[in-house]
Scaffold this active site. Sequence first.
Site, PDB file in Angstrom:
ATOM      1  N   LYS A  66       0.971  -1.254  -0.090  1.00 52.83           N
ATOM      2  CA  LYS A  66      -0.088  -0.115  -0.046  1.00 52.83           C
ATOM      3  C   LYS A  66       0.873   1.048   0.078  1.00 52.83           C
ATOM      4  CE  LYS A  66      -4.540   0.940   0.189  1.00 52.83           C
ATOM      5  NZ  LYS A  66      -5.330   0.203  -0.328  1.00 52.83           N
ATOM      6  N   ASP A  98      -6.954   4.433  -4.429  1.00 48.56           N
ATOM      7  CA  ASP A  98      -7.707   4.081  -3.183  1.00 48.56           C
ATOM      8  C   ASP A  98      -8.457   5.276  -2.887  1.00 48.56           C
ATOM      9  OD1 ASP A  98      -7.865   2.086  -0.847  1.00 48.56           O
ATOM     10  OD2 ASP A  98      -7.557   3.999   0.282  1.00 48.56           O
TER      11      ASP A  98
END
Length: 455
Positions: free
Chosen positions: A136, A176
Amino acid sequence: MTATLTDFHPLAESVQPVFDTVLARSPHEPEFQQAVHEVLGTIAPVLEKHPEYVEAGILDRVVEPERQIMFRVPWVDDAGRLQVNRGYRIQFSSVLGPYKGGLRFHPSVNLSIIKFLGFEQIFKNALTGQGIGGAKGGSDFDPHGRSEAEVMRFCQSFMSELYRHLGEHTDVPAGDIGVGGREIGYLFGAYRKITNRHESGMFTGKGTGWGGAEVRTEATGYGAVFFAQEMLAVRGDSFEGKRVGISGSGNVAIYAIQKATQLGATAVTASDSSGYVVDDAGIDLELLRQIKEVERGRIVEYANRRASARFVEGGSVWDVPVDIAVPSATQNELSLADAESLIGNGVLAVSEGANMPCVPDAVAAFQRAGVLFAPGKAANAGGVATSALEMSQNASRQRWTFGDSENKLREIMSDIHRAAFDAAEKYDVGGDYVAGANIAAFQRVAAAMLAQGVI
Ligand code: NDP
Ligand code: 2IT
């Protein structure tokens, strides 16, 4: 909205020392601690059956990222002022495939949040069965209120550092919170320019005209609804005629609303950080998309333009009575009090569209009350699973139709549901999708780590 947890209930003897090390090594990372605690809280029975995992230190290794990248992102705003943000990429595990996971641009982003998301991503990606590792990244940059030119300059500066750590066989980012089609375009363009490579498979969520897969935009929201559909089917129930409560009004929320509506339900709520709207006639998706995707406006606008809707400033969207809830905004957005009010109103199922949106006490309350509960790492895995389909299409220079891609997504969500359901049954915690998803995912990761040696 983001709760900070200060104490964690004790874990089984076999895993507590691993958690103690995490607390000692990462004392100021509450979200990361929370995500690790949740996984460790469910996998002790696997270690009992597999002492070789303990001997090989699988847990000690999996809670430590393989690589953590933090970097300066300087850029100049429209007024000519210098701005400095911080960039992150946490490459958590590549044991199952190249690092894979989204980028988040939001002012709340810090190391703890990116590490919790990267850790979750290892297990989510394992559940998809598609050969992708976990990562991430992101930045504390806030795209809200920034001009197109500012967003582009920021993305270019961000990529001028991150590019060296990426690649189709190394690390493949996607979107995201705060990173959608626009940002992915600028980030991909910068990578192409710096590297002199049009490397389609190094980013997913691309525009469908230049390598993006059909259904990737819709995939996370659709997938969270498909997962809920699978859980309901086990009880002989469906979305038909149900009231659905959804939080957020971004990428995940919009397409969860669309799929729930297509399945015969009425989606009655949407929200953003300013408040929520209730529309008993059912959310008008075209209006919501116009306000959020085109105008990038606030949710109050929806109520201003729709007679059947009202806007509630602040407050909790979970006070609205619904049969099915799909929290799709951010971590720790649904408190114990919210869970209690949903349960009091007779909620049947909760499917986490966001990552870790329900605080641990809320999850426990749903489970005690017999509410079907799907954890994000299973329920929202449709997004990254469709990213993997995009990578396959890029590698083979194919383009699948919308219909074929949606069918594939439905199949993948059904497989994930089955894996979590079966693992829970096998370990005598039938119906517990949190434990089932963690066990099924952990076994895949642990087996690969064992096979590949201490590395
Ligand atoms: P978007 O940026 O498209 O939308 C986010 C939505 O949530 C906005 O409505 C935003 O409101 C709201 N929100 C975000 N942060 C906060 C906050 N701190 N407080 C209140 N509201 C907030 O993001 P996505 O829809 O892509 O992501 C939503 C969730 O789903 C995240 O948890 C993400 O990690 C998860 N997810 C996303 C996937 C994807 O494919 N995009 C895949 C799997 C999970 P506002 O504009 O006011 O901030
Ligand atoms: O949380 C997630 O799974 C995502 N933001 C999507 C990741 C991806 O690589 O598609």
